[in-house]
Write a protein that holds these residues in place. Structure first.
Motif, PDB file in Angstrom:
ATOM      1  N   ALA A  82       1.083  -1.511  -0.020  1.00 11.52           N
ATOM      2  CA  ALA A  82       0.277   0.143   0.182  1.00 11.52           C
ATOM      3  C   ALA A  82       0.956   0.922  -0.096  1.00 11.52           C
ATOM      4  N   GLN A  83       2.466   1.424  -0.107  1.00 10.83           N
ATOM      5  CA  GLN A  83       2.902   2.220  -0.137  1.00 10.83           C
ATOM      6  C   GLN A  83       2.802   3.453   1.088  1.00 10.83           C
ATOM      7  N   LEU A  84       2.576   2.893   2.908  1.00 11.98           N
ATOM      8  CA  LEU A  84       2.485   3.601   3.379  1.00 11.98           C
ATOM      9  C   LEU A  84       3.672   4.122   3.988  1.00 11.98           C
ATOM     10  N   LYS A  85       3.586   5.788   4.333  1.00  7.03           N
ATOM     11  CA  LYS A  85       4.997   6.210   4.560  1.00  7.03           C
ATOM     12  C   LYS A  85       4.887   6.698   6.443  1.00  7.03           C
ATOM     13  N   ALA A  86       6.018   6.949   6.919  1.00  2.09           N
ATOM     14  CA  ALA A  86       5.878   8.120   7.927  1.00  2.09           C
ATOM     15  C   ALA A  86       5.135   7.358   9.249  1.00  2.09           C
ATOM     16  N   GLU A  87       3.987   7.948   9.576  1.00  3.65           N
ATOM     17  CA  GLU A  87       3.225   7.777  11.161  1.00  3.65           C
ATOM     18  C   GLU A  87       3.015   6.105  10.277  1.00  3.65           C
ATOM     19  N   GLU A  88       1.970   6.447   9.210  1.00  2.44           N
ATOM     20  CA  GLU A  88       1.334   5.118   9.173  1.00  2.44           C
ATOM     21  C   GLU A  88       1.713   3.815   8.964  1.00  2.44           C
ATOM     22  N   ASN A  89       2.746   3.745   8.606  1.00  2.00           N
ATOM     23  CA  ASN A  89       3.981   2.902   8.114  1.00  2.00           C
ATOM     24  C   ASN A  89       4.422   2.148   9.280  1.00  2.00           C
ATOM     25  N   ILE A  90       4.491   3.196  10.409  1.00  2.00           N
ATOM     26  CA  ILE A  90       5.071   2.536  11.650  1.00  2.00           C
ATOM     27  C   ILE A  90       3.807   1.873  12.555  1.00  2.00           C
ATOM     28  N   LYS A  91       2.721   2.729  12.414  1.00  2.00           N
ATOM     29  CA  LYS A  91       1.146   2.319  12.501  1.00  2.00           C
ATOM     30  C   LYS A  91       1.018   0.498  12.688  1.00  2.00           C
ATOM     31  N   ASN A  92       1.527   0.542  10.726  1.00  2.00           N
ATOM     32  CA  ASN A  92       1.251  -0.633  10.257  1.00  2.00           C
ATOM     33  C   ASN A  92       2.349  -1.517  10.945  1.00  2.00           C
ATOM     34  N   LEU A  93       3.560  -1.446  11.517  1.00  2.00           N
ATOM     35  CA  LEU A  93       4.370  -2.935  11.948  1.00  2.00           C
ATOM     36  C   LEU A  93       4.115  -3.044  12.999  1.00  2.00           C
ATOM     37  N   MET A  94       3.736  -1.932  13.690  1.00  2.00           N
ATOM     38  CA  MET A  94       3.449  -2.292  14.988  1.00  2.00           C
ATOM     39  C   MET A  94       2.240  -3.099  15.564  1.00  2.00           C
ATOM     40  N   LYS A  95       1.358  -3.257  14.218  1.00  2.00           N
ATOM     41  CA  LYS A  95       0.238  -4.130  14.086  1.00  2.00           C
ATOM     42  C   LYS A  95       1.006  -5.983  14.008  1.00  2.00           C
ATOM     43  N   ALA A  96       1.560  -5.694  13.107  1.00  2.00           N
ATOM     44  CA  ALA A  96       2.658  -7.036  12.457  1.00  2.00           C
ATOM     45  C   ALA A  96       2.792  -7.405  13.611  1.00  2.00           C
ATOM     46  N   LEU A  97       3.712  -6.685  14.078  1.00  2.00           N
ATOM     47  CA  LEU A  97       4.768  -6.857  16.130  1.00  2.00           C
ATOM     48  C   LEU A  97       3.509  -7.195  16.961  1.00  2.00           C
ATOM     49  N   SER A  98       1.919  -6.817  16.695  1.00  2.00           N
ATOM     50  CA  SER A  98       1.547  -7.768  17.950  1.00  2.00           C
ATOM     51  C   SER A  98       1.109  -8.482  17.897  1.00  2.00           C
ATOM     52  N   TYR A  99       1.473  -9.070  16.823  1.00  2.00           N
ATOM     53  CA  TYR A  99       1.333 -10.747  16.143  1.00  2.00           C
ATOM     54  C   TYR A  99       2.716 -11.579  16.976  1.00  2.00           C
ATOM     55  N   VAL A 100       3.438 -11.054  16.288  1.00  2.00           N
ATOM     56  CA  VAL A 100       5.298 -11.887  17.428  1.00  2.00           C
ATOM     57  C   VAL A 100       5.206 -11.946  18.678  1.00  2.00           C
ATOM     58  N   GLN A 101       4.223 -10.067  18.788  1.00  3.23           N
ATOM     59  CA  GLN A 101       4.580  -9.940  20.511  1.00  3.23           C
ATOM     60  C   GLN A 101       3.023 -11.289  20.989  1.00  3.23           C
ATOM     61  N   GLN A 102       2.355 -11.867  20.631  1.00  2.00           N
ATOM     62  CA  GLN A 102       1.318 -12.910  20.782  1.00  2.00           C
ATOM     63  C   GLN A 102       2.106 -14.142  21.310  1.00  2.00           C
ATOM     64  N   ALA A 103       2.615 -14.952  19.647  1.00  2.00           N
ATOM     65  CA  ALA A 103       4.038 -15.681  19.980  1.00  2.00           C
ATOM     66  C   ALA A 103       4.952 -16.053  20.963  1.00  2.00           C
ATOM     67  N   ILE A 104       5.492 -14.427  21.010  1.00  2.00           N
ATOM     68  CA  ILE A 104       6.713 -14.285  22.061  1.00  2.00           C
ATOM     69  C   ILE A 104       6.277 -14.980  23.333  1.00  2.00           C
ATOM     70  N   GLU A 105       5.072 -14.570  24.086  1.00  2.00           N
ATOM     71  CA  GLU A 105       4.024 -14.985  25.480  1.00  2.00           C
ATOM     72  C   GLU A 105       4.086 -16.066  25.208  1.00  2.00           C
ATOM     73  N   ILE A 106       2.863 -16.922  24.406  1.00  2.00           N
ATOM     74  CA  ILE A 106       3.036 -17.832  24.060  1.00  2.00           C
ATOM     75  C   ILE A 106       4.495 -19.445  24.417  1.00  2.00           C
ATOM     76  N   ILE A 107       5.612 -18.467  23.248  1.00  2.00           N
ATOM     77  CA  ILE A 107       7.025 -19.689  23.930  1.00  2.00           C
ATOM     78  C   ILE A 107       7.430 -19.205  25.000  1.00  2.00           C
ATOM     79  N   GLN A 108       6.734 -18.189  26.277  1.00  2.00           N
ATOM     80  CA  GLN A 108       7.275 -17.736  26.617  1.00  2.00           C
ATOM     81  C   GLN A 108       7.241 -18.242  28.476  1.00  2.00           C
TER      82      GLN A 108
END
Length: 199
Positions: A82-108
């Motif tokens: 979608a060619q997101l820029k700046a803050e919008e891209n960061i917001k989307n990447l943080m959403k993506a990383l929230s799924y990694v966080q869920q994975a980490i919580e299970i591993i921990q």
């Protein structure tokens, strides 16, 4: 190869989704999702397979963790597409990383940490791939928490690839150095990298 098998798998799945789930293992779904996300032009298939998996899966084991990591990459890719820029891209990447966080919580979880230790490396690679496009001054501080959590886990599971541990700890140094008032802590991380290089 998996690349060549992807169209056959998709055709089989499209013909009868219910029957496919009875005949095909959940792990196969995730393997093909992990394959699709790496093939240019096939990324949407990864999302399709993962959505089907999440609709039917009931356990939160190894396959579920891999699905979360793959879905994180799907979300990151959609932002790139979608060619997101700046803050919008960061917001989307943080959403993506929230799924990694869920994975980490299970591993921990105490009952999981030993048997899923190998997935910590997978999670670290996933995070690195997601944040790399925005890993630059003023933006990289946004990733401090997730990178710090991954570094801690890599240390706890005694990651055997010291060069990768060094590289990922280097990422943490840059994230922390980007935060006002955290430069002293960042320099301690730098000292840790120096110690790691001696191993």
């Amino acid at each position: 190869s998996l690349h060549d098998a992807l169209p056959i798998f998709h055709k089989t799945l499209s013909q009868n989704i219910r029957a496919s789930f009875e005949k095909i293992s959940y792990e196969t779904f995730i393997i093909f999702a992990e394959t699709a996300i790496m093939i240019k032009g096939k990324e949407s298939l990864a999302e399709e397979y993962l959505n089907l998996f999440f609709q039917r899966n009931t356990s939160k084991g190894q396959i579920y963790i891999r699905a979360l990591l793959c879905y994180a990459r799907v979300i990151a890719h959609k932002g790139e597409e979608a060619q997101l820029k700046a803050e919008e891209n960061i917001k989307n990447l943080m959403k993506a990383l929230s799924y990694v966080q869920q994975a980490i919580e299970i591993i921990q979880r105490p009952e999981n940490k030993q048997k899923y230790a190998f997935l910590v490396y997978n999670a670290s690679v996933c995070v690195y791939q997601i944040i790399r496009p925005m890993f630059r001054p003023t933006w990289q501080k946004n990733f401090t928490d997730i990178v710090q959590a991954i570094v801690k886990l890599l240390e706890e599971v005694d990651e055997p690839d010291h060069s990768w541990l060094c590289r990922f700890t280097w990422v943490l140094f840059h994230c922390m150095y980007d935060i006002d008032g955290k430069k002293a802590e960042a320099l301690k991380v730098f000292d840790k990298i120096w110690e790691l290089t001696k191993k």
